[in-house]
Design a protein around this motif. Structure first.
Motif, PDB file in Angstrom:
ATOM      1  N   GLN A 112      28.125  36.743  45.566  1.00 44.18           N
ATOM      2  CA  GLN A 112      27.508  35.902  44.531  1.00 44.18           C
ATOM      3  C   GLN A 112      27.719  36.494  43.144  1.00 44.18           C
ATOM      4  OE1 GLN A 112      23.446  35.614  45.842  1.00 44.18           O
ATOM      5  NE2 GLN A 112      23.934  34.152  47.469  1.00 44.18           N
ATOM      6  N   VAL A 113      27.571  37.801  43.038  1.00 50.27           N
ATOM      7  CA  VAL A 113      27.777  38.456  41.734  1.00 50.27           C
ATOM      8  C   VAL A 113      29.241  38.349  41.321  1.00 50.27           C
ATOM      9  CG1 VAL A 113      27.638  40.635  40.450  1.00 50.27           C
ATOM     10  CG2 VAL A 113      25.793  39.992  42.023  1.00 50.27           C
ATOM     11  N   LEU A 114      30.161  38.566  42.253  1.00 52.42           N
ATOM     12  CA  LEU A 114      31.587  38.428  41.936  1.00 52.42           C
ATOM     13  C   LEU A 114      31.910  37.007  41.487  1.00 52.42           C
ATOM     14  CD1 LEU A 114      33.197  40.558  44.781  1.00 52.42           C
ATOM     15  CD2 LEU A 114      33.186  41.105  42.334  1.00 52.42           C
ATOM     16  N   GLU A 115      31.289  36.014  42.105  1.00 49.92           N
ATOM     17  CA  GLU A 115      31.495  34.624  41.694  1.00 49.92           C
ATOM     18  C   GLU A 115      30.999  34.398  40.267  1.00 49.92           C
ATOM     19  OE1 GLU A 115      29.626  32.344  44.813  1.00 49.92           O
ATOM     20  OE2 GLU A 115      31.196  32.887  46.238  1.00 49.92           O
ATOM     21  N   GLU A 116      29.872  35.005  39.931  1.00 50.58           N
ATOM     22  CA  GLU A 116      29.350  34.869  38.562  1.00 50.58           C
ATOM     23  C   GLU A 116      30.288  35.526  37.556  1.00 50.58           C
ATOM     24  OE1 GLU A 116      25.684  36.567  35.904  1.00 50.58           O
ATOM     25  OE2 GLU A 116      25.170  35.766  37.883  1.00 50.58           O
ATOM     26  N   ILE A 117      30.755  36.731  37.871  1.00 52.99           N
ATOM     27  CA  ILE A 117      31.665  37.437  36.962  1.00 52.99           C
ATOM     28  C   ILE A 117      32.943  36.625  36.775  1.00 52.99           C
ATOM     29  CG2 ILE A 117      33.076  39.512  36.645  1.00 52.99           C
ATOM     30  CD1 ILE A 117      30.908  41.038  38.285  1.00 52.99           C
ATOM     31  N   ALA A 118      33.520  36.171  37.874  1.00 51.53           N
ATOM     32  CA  ALA A 118      34.767  35.391  37.798  1.00 51.53           C
ATOM     33  C   ALA A 118      34.565  34.115  36.992  1.00 51.53           C
ATOM     34  CB  ALA A 118      35.251  35.054  39.216  1.00 51.53           C
ATOM     35  N   GLY A 119      33.460  33.428  37.239  1.00 52.42           N
ATOM     36  CA  GLY A 119      33.183  32.176  36.559  1.00 52.42           C
ATOM     37  C   GLY A 119      33.057  32.323  35.060  1.00 52.42           C
ATOM     38  N   ARG A 120      32.589  33.472  34.608  1.00 54.81           N
ATOM     39  CA  ARG A 120      32.433  33.690  33.175  1.00 54.81           C
ATOM     40  C   ARG A 120      33.765  33.587  32.451  1.00 54.81           C
ATOM     41  NH1 ARG A 120      27.435  37.565  31.829  1.00 54.81           N
ATOM     42  NH2 ARG A 120      28.183  37.111  29.741  1.00 54.81           N
ATOM     43  N   PHE A 122      34.556  49.937  45.591  1.00 55.06           N
ATOM     44  CA  PHE A 122      34.784  49.727  44.164  1.00 55.06           C
ATOM     45  C   PHE A 122      34.223  48.373  43.728  1.00 55.06           C
ATOM     46  CE2 PHE A 122      37.548  47.689  40.981  1.00 55.06           C
ATOM     47  CZ  PHE A 122      37.320  48.521  39.897  1.00 55.06           C
ATOM     48  N   LEU A 123      34.436  47.324  44.534  1.00 51.62           N
ATOM     49  CA  LEU A 123      33.914  46.000  44.193  1.00 51.62           C
ATOM     50  C   LEU A 123      32.387  46.006  44.159  1.00 51.62           C
ATOM     51  CD1 LEU A 123      36.322  43.686  46.208  1.00 51.62           C
ATOM     52  CD2 LEU A 123      36.292  44.085  43.729  1.00 51.62           C
ATOM     53  N   ARG A 124      31.757  46.705  45.098  1.00 56.60           N
ATOM     54  CA  ARG A 124      30.295  46.802  45.087  1.00 56.60           C
ATOM     55  C   ARG A 124      29.821  47.484  43.797  1.00 56.60           C
ATOM     56  NH1 ARG A 124      31.286  48.120  50.590  1.00 56.60           N
ATOM     57  NH2 ARG A 124      30.439  46.540  51.991  1.00 56.60           N
ATOM     58  N   VAL A 125      30.511  48.553  43.424  1.00 62.83           N
ATOM     59  CA  VAL A 125      30.143  49.268  42.197  1.00 62.83           C
ATOM     60  C   VAL A 125      30.350  48.375  40.981  1.00 62.83           C
ATOM     61  CG1 VAL A 125      30.772  51.222  40.699  1.00 62.83           C
ATOM     62  CG2 VAL A 125      30.456  51.568  43.159  1.00 62.83           C
ATOM     63  N   CYS A 126      31.410  47.564  40.974  1.00 65.81           N
ATOM     64  CA  CYS A 126      31.628  46.619  39.870  1.00 65.81           C
ATOM     65  C   CYS A 126      30.426  45.692  39.726  1.00 65.81           C
ATOM     66  CB  CYS A 126      32.888  45.785  40.111  1.00 65.81           C
ATOM     67  SG  CYS A 126      34.420  46.684  39.896  1.00 65.81           S
ATOM     68  N   CYS A 127      29.927  45.186  40.838  1.00 65.91           N
ATOM     69  CA  CYS A 127      28.773  44.283  40.808  1.00 65.91           C
ATOM     70  C   CYS A 127      27.533  44.990  40.263  1.00 65.91           C
ATOM     71  CB  CYS A 127      28.488  43.739  42.206  1.00 65.91           C
ATOM     72  SG  CYS A 127      29.778  42.655  42.838  1.00 65.91           S
ATOM     73  N   THR A 141      39.041  35.116  44.002  1.00 61.52           N
ATOM     74  CA  THR A 141      40.291  35.769  44.423  1.00 61.52           C
ATOM     75  C   THR A 141      41.118  36.212  43.218  1.00 61.52           C
ATOM     76  OG1 THR A 141      41.328  33.591  44.677  1.00 61.52           O
ATOM     77  CG2 THR A 141      40.445  34.620  46.666  1.00 61.52           C
ATOM     78  N   GLN A 142      41.100  35.426  42.154  1.00 60.71           N
ATOM     79  CA  GLN A 142      41.823  35.824  40.943  1.00 60.71           C
ATOM     80  C   GLN A 142      41.184  37.063  40.320  1.00 60.71           C
ATOM     81  OE1 GLN A 142      41.367  31.909  39.095  1.00 60.71           O
ATOM     82  NE2 GLN A 142      43.601  31.844  38.832  1.00 60.71           N
ATOM     83  N   LEU A 143      39.860  37.097  40.276  1.00 61.40           N
ATOM     84  CA  LEU A 143      39.161  38.271  39.739  1.00 61.40           C
ATOM     85  C   LEU A 143      39.482  39.507  40.571  1.00 61.40           C
ATOM     86  CD1 LEU A 143      37.043  39.695  37.917  1.00 61.40           C
ATOM     87  CD2 LEU A 143      35.332  38.987  39.629  1.00 61.40           C
ATOM     88  N   ILE A 144      39.431  39.370  41.887  1.00 54.74           N
ATOM     89  CA  ILE A 144      39.683  40.512  42.765  1.00 54.74           C
ATOM     90  C   ILE A 144      41.112  41.016  42.582  1.00 54.74           C
ATOM     91  CG2 ILE A 144      39.967  41.168  45.202  1.00 54.74           C
ATOM     92  CD1 ILE A 144      37.450  39.424  45.747  1.00 54.74           C
ATOM     93  N   GLU A 145      42.066  40.110  42.482  1.00 54.58           N
ATOM     94  CA  GLU A 145      43.452  40.527  42.275  1.00 54.58           C
ATOM     95  C   GLU A 145      43.613  41.245  40.934  1.00 54.58           C
ATOM     96  OE1 GLU A 145      47.497  38.659  43.646  1.00 54.58           O
ATOM     97  OE2 GLU A 145      46.761  37.570  41.881  1.00 54.58           O
TER      98      GLU A 145
END
Length: 129
Positions: free
Chosen positions: A37-45, A74-79, A51-55
């Protein structure tokens, strides 16, 4: 004290595996739903899909560190960093403000050494002509 933590919705810490492609290579990542959910929020901003954010995170991490060891962590720490920086007012709570529009040095300025790698960014490699 623990009630604050133990009353988290079970759905928030249920694991979810998502399959994606990083530069055409099929892979999968397993994270708790709250992190997705947090990754979706970051990407949406910044108008991206997760998937684009992760890449992009993967590419920039490899460029900076030379590898992407322990990428899921690393992704967890990003969140967590995203939410910490929001809580400190370094990243606006307004999800309409793109992360890409922020001055990274200003956001990171004054962070304790345990939260900020002071190593300068490597110059971006240019594609061969």
């Amino acid at each position: 004290m623990c009630e604050i933590f133990i009353r988290a919705s079970e759905q928030s810490y249920a694991c979810e595996t998502r399959s994606l492609r990083l530069h055409g290579v099929a892979t999968s990542l397993r994270l708790e739903r709250l992190f997705w959910q947090v990754l979706e929020e970051i990407a949406g901003r910044d108008g991206m899909r997760v998937t684009q954010l992760i890449e992009r995170l993967y590419d920039e991490l490899v460029e900076y560190r030379g590898e992407a060891a322990n990428f899921t962590s690393f992704l967890r720490v990003c969140c967590l960093r995203y939410q910490l920086l929001q809580a400190e007012g370094r990243i606006p709570l307004d999800a309409g403000v793109p992360i890409g529009s922020l001055n990274a040095q200003a956001v990171l300025e004054g962070l304790p050494p345990s939260l900020y790698d002071t190593q300068p960014l490597r110059p971006k490699r240019r594609a061969a002509a």
